[in-house]
Every structure is written in C-alpha cells, then in structure tokens.
Scaffold this active site. Structure first.
Site, PDB file in Angstrom:
ATOM      1  N   ASP A  85     -20.527 -20.356   9.844  1.00  0.00           N
ATOM      2  CA  ASP A  85     -19.683 -19.431  10.619  1.00  0.00           C
ATOM      3  C   ASP A  85     -18.995 -20.103  11.818  1.00  0.00           C
ATOM      4  O   ASP A  85     -18.426 -19.409  12.660  1.00  0.00           O
ATOM      5  CB  ASP A  85     -20.549 -18.277  11.148  1.00  0.00           C
ATOM      6  CG  ASP A  85     -20.887 -17.268  10.065  1.00  0.00           C
ATOM      7  OD1 ASP A  85     -19.972 -16.544   9.643  1.00  0.00           O
ATOM      8  OD2 ASP A  85     -22.053 -17.220   9.636  1.00  0.00           O
ATOM      9  N   GLU A  90     -15.017 -17.493  18.908  1.00  0.00           N
ATOM     10  CA  GLU A  90     -14.991 -16.436  19.929  1.00  0.00           C
ATOM     11  C   GLU A  90     -16.391 -15.960  20.308  1.00  0.00           C
ATOM     12  O   GLU A  90     -16.632 -15.567  21.462  1.00  0.00           O
ATOM     13  CB  GLU A  90     -14.207 -15.243  19.392  1.00  0.00           C
ATOM     14  CG  GLU A  90     -14.293 -14.010  20.280  1.00  0.00           C
ATOM     15  CD  GLU A  90     -13.527 -12.827  19.730  1.00  0.00           C
ATOM     16  OE1 GLU A  90     -12.610 -12.358  20.402  1.00  0.00           O
ATOM     17  OE2 GLU A  90     -13.846 -12.375  18.621  1.00  0.00           O
ATOM     18  N   ASP A  91     -17.303 -15.997  19.342  1.00  0.00           N
ATOM     19  CA  ASP A  91     -18.620 -15.415  19.604  1.00  0.00           C
ATOM     20  C   ASP A  91     -19.488 -16.261  20.525  1.00  0.00           C
ATOM     21  O   ASP A  91     -20.514 -15.779  21.014  1.00  0.00           O
ATOM     22  CB  ASP A  91     -19.345 -15.167  18.268  1.00  0.00           C
ATOM     23  CG  ASP A  91     -18.632 -14.095  17.462  1.00  0.00           C
ATOM     24  OD1 ASP A  91     -18.174 -13.120  18.079  1.00  0.00           O
ATOM     25  OD2 ASP A  91     -18.502 -14.263  16.245  1.00  0.00           O
ATOM     26  N   ARG A 110     -26.450 -18.502  13.899  1.00  0.00           N
ATOM     27  CA  ARG A 110     -25.228 -18.951  14.554  1.00  0.00           C
ATOM     28  C   ARG A 110     -25.473 -19.716  15.857  1.00  0.00           C
ATOM     29  O   ARG A 110     -24.538 -20.144  16.519  1.00  0.00           O
ATOM     30  CB  ARG A 110     -24.304 -17.745  14.790  1.00  0.00           C
ATOM     31  CG  ARG A 110     -23.928 -17.050  13.468  1.00  0.00           C
ATOM     32  CD  ARG A 110     -22.665 -16.263  13.576  1.00  0.00           C
ATOM     33  NE  ARG A 110     -21.594 -17.068  14.133  1.00  0.00           N
ATOM     34  CZ  ARG A 110     -20.481 -16.562  14.633  1.00  0.00           C
ATOM     35  NH1 ARG A 110     -20.290 -15.268  14.618  1.00  0.00           N
ATOM     36  NH2 ARG A 110     -19.549 -17.341  15.136  1.00  0.00           N
ATOM     37  N   ARG A 161     -25.559  -7.308  17.701  1.00  0.00           N
ATOM     38  CA  ARG A 161     -25.471  -8.695  18.174  1.00  0.00           C
ATOM     39  C   ARG A 161     -25.569  -8.828  19.699  1.00  0.00           C
ATOM     40  O   ARG A 161     -25.965  -9.869  20.207  1.00  0.00           O
ATOM     41  CB  ARG A 161     -24.142  -9.308  17.711  1.00  0.00           C
ATOM     42  CG  ARG A 161     -23.922  -9.300  16.200  1.00  0.00           C
ATOM     43  CD  ARG A 161     -24.831 -10.274  15.489  1.00  0.00           C
ATOM     44  NE  ARG A 161     -24.613 -10.278  14.045  1.00  0.00           N
ATOM     45  CZ  ARG A 161     -23.728 -11.053  13.430  1.00  0.00           C
ATOM     46  NH1 ARG A 161     -22.974 -11.875  14.121  1.00  0.00           N
ATOM     47  NH2 ARG A 161     -23.595 -10.996  12.114  1.00  0.00           N
ATOM     48  N   HIS A 198     -18.413  -5.789  15.338  1.00  0.00           N
ATOM     49  CA  HIS A 198     -18.275  -5.950  16.789  1.00  0.00           C
ATOM     50  C   HIS A 198     -17.364  -4.872  17.377  1.00  0.00           C
ATOM     51  O   HIS A 198     -16.572  -4.266  16.661  1.00  0.00           O
ATOM     52  CB  HIS A 198     -17.621  -7.306  17.102  1.00  0.00           C
ATOM     53  CG  HIS A 198     -18.463  -8.503  16.806  1.00  0.00           C
ATOM     54  ND1 HIS A 198     -18.004  -9.569  16.076  1.00  0.00           N
ATOM     55  CD2 HIS A 198     -19.734  -8.810  17.168  1.00  0.00           C
ATOM     56  CE1 HIS A 198     -18.949 -10.491  15.991  1.00  0.00           C
ATOM     57  NE2 HIS A 198     -20.016 -10.058  16.638  1.00  0.00           N
ATOM     58  N   CYS A 295     -11.489 -13.688  16.526  1.00  0.00           N
ATOM     59  CA  CYS A 295     -12.718 -14.473  16.401  1.00  0.00           C
ATOM     60  C   CYS A 295     -12.459 -15.957  16.195  1.00  0.00           C
ATOM     61  O   CYS A 295     -13.346 -16.776  16.418  1.00  0.00           O
ATOM     62  CB  CYS A 295     -13.591 -13.937  15.296  1.00  0.00           C
ATOM     63  SG  CYS A 295     -12.776 -13.935  13.708  1.00  0.00           S
TER      64      CYS A 295
END
Ligand code: CIR
Length: 302
Positions: A85, A90-91, A110, A161, A198, A295
């Site tokens: 991923d 962005e995460d 992740r 998350r 999200h 993202c």
C-alpha cells in the site's frame, strides 16, 4: 498532554495564518506487490485481487503524477516492495505549513511505510516534525485519509484507522503551532470505518468554503457530523462517491474521471464558478484497493 518536552521545538511561524500555496508534493511509485494491498474498507479483509491490473494501476498513477506536476514540483519516492500500500502516502503524514505529524497508520500492515516519509520530510526541512509513534506510543493511530484541512478547519474523522488518541495528538501538535482550538474538530465515525474507509473517502474540499460530498444518507450524515452548514461550507452533492475525493492544489482541482456525468458536470460548474482550474484523472484501478486521488500525494508548504 501527549508531547514530551524534548519534542517541543521552538517555532516561529503559525499554521493559524496558513499559507495557502503548496510548494512540493511527495508521492511514491506503485510496488509490484500492489495486487496484495489491503482492500474492502476493513482492517481485516483482503479483497480478491485477481481483477487488479498492475499495469493499468501504474499507467493511471503515472497520469496522476503528470497532472500533479503541472501544478506543483513533485517528488516520487521509490516503491517499497514489501509494503503493497506504500503508494498511498497521504496516510503516513499530516502536514500544514511548517508543521507535520508523522502518523501511526491504523492498519498494522502499513506501518513499515512511515520511516522513509519521515526521512524525506526532515530532508525537506519541515520545521516542526512530531512523530505520533514515538511520542504517543502504540495507543494513538491515524491515517491521513481521515484528516481534512480546509484552510479554515482541521477535521479529523474517527474511523477504524484513526482513534481518539490520534485526534488528541494532532490537535495538540497543530494547536501549538497556531491553529485555534475551536478550528480543530473531531468527527464522529458516522460512516468512516463502516460504508467507507476514511473521512476523505466521502468528503474533500475544493476551496476554503466548498466541499464535495455524496448525495444520499452517507453525505447527509457526514455533512451533519462536520457541522458543515453552520461552519459556512457549501456542499456540492455528487451521486458518485468516488468523485467526492478531489485534490485541491494551488488553485487547481484534480477530480476523478468518473463515468458519472452528473458528478463531473457538478464539479465542473463548481470550479468554473470559483475560478478554479480542473483536470479529470482516472484512478479507478487504485480504487479497487480503496485508493482515491488525495491518498496518492502529500502536499507540503516548505
Ligand atoms: C488501505 O486500506 O489502507 C489502502 N488499501 C487504501 C488507503 C487509501 N488511503 C487514503 O485514501 N488516504
């Protein structure tokens, strides 16, 4: 108070007077392992990957990068093969002006994506870098996809998350750098973590006063949870939920090249009215792994 004294660096500028111009974007190439990326809006499920085309995903990502580069210098980091991923940068970080919070992504798989992003931010010279992993420990989690800074408000969606400790950490960090406490808002998990992954899977901003949000009950509940109307936001309602995720970069909007003509028409009208540039970009192959447009990049002002 979650930040230790050592991490409270001296600061001279304030996110309260946010610079609206972004100066550099961070992105990352798609690894060959992308077909094994997490999917299906759930921390525990991995979708049937048989229908994901790596070649098409890479082509779409390349087009995204080409279009992004027209509006901002863009760094593209090499892929991390063991992190399927990793293109969804962005995460891993939330950045506003000279302050950045390195996140602890909510999905365990992740977490190996984060270190190299931190290194990049430090190389770019971001003045204030707070690392949620070091300071808040295991408890706090956040995916940047749950965080929307409109230029007036910092909305943090609680989801599968992003948790309350993650919100508190962000709130503390950005409040230290000038964001007014009442402009930092925790959004209850009305849809994120359930129908959608999200917060920004359902709502993004195209300028400081305008949001894209889906028609129907998800849009209604998300807008209500944001207190959008009371906070002075106009919502452009779109039938296609994927179209609600758009990148606003320096007066230009990258929006999803959806098959839904009504959604595209409404975005076009909204951009024209606000004098915003607009490009439609197709990332439908990334959507199979719950990725949208925001993202794939982190926008910084350094
Ligand atoms: C995940 O489930 O974590 C990835 N497959 C998708 C992450 C998309 N991130 C984002 O929209 N900010």
């Amino acid at each position: 108070m979650m930040l230790s004294r050592q991490t409270r660096r001296a600061y001279t500028t304030s996110v309260g007077a946010s610079r609206s111009r972004h100066t550099v974007a961070i992105t990352r190439e798609i690894p060959g392992s992308f077909i094994n990326a997490v999917a299906a809006h759930s921390a525990n499920q991995v979708s049937d990957v048989s229908d994901v085309s790596l070649a098409l995903a890479r082509k779409q990502h390349h087009d995204y990068l080409s279009n992004l580069r027209k509006h901002i210098p863009t760094i593209c980091l090499p892929p991390i093969e063991c992190q399927p991923d990793c293109l969804f940068v962005e995460d891993t970080v939330v950045a506003i002006d000279d302050t950045a919070v390195i996140t602890q992504p909510g999905h365990l798989s992740r977490r190996g994506e984060v270190d190299s992003i931190k290194t990049m931010l430090l190389q770019l010279g971001i003045a204030n870098v707070y690392d949620m992993r070091e300071i808040a420990g295991e408890g706090a989690t956040c995916d940047g996809g749950d965080v929307m800074f409109t230029g007036r408000h910092l909305f943090v969606g609680i989801s599968a998350r992003t948790n309350n400790d993650g919100f508190e950490f962000l709130s503390d960090a950005f409040a230290r750098h000038g964001l007014a406490a009442d402009s930092i808002i925790s959004v209850p998990p009305v849809a994120a973590g359930k129908e959608i992954l999200h917060l920004k899977s359902a709502v993004t901003h195209i300028d400081k006063h305008t949001l894209l949000a889906p028609t129907g009950s998800i849009g209604d509940t998300v807008l209500e949870a944001l207190g959008a109307a009371e906070r002075g936001y106009e919502a452009i309602r779109l039938p296609d939920i994927l179209s609600c995720n758009a990148v606003a970069v320096n007066g230009h909007i990258l929006a999803q090249a959806s098959k839904c003509e009504i959604s595209k028409y409404r975005i076009e009208q909204a951009c024209n009215k606000r004098n915003l540039g607009l490009t439609f970009v197709d990332t439908s192959e990334l959507a199979k792994k719950d990725g949208a447009l925001t993202c794939c990049s982190v926008l910084l002002s350094v």
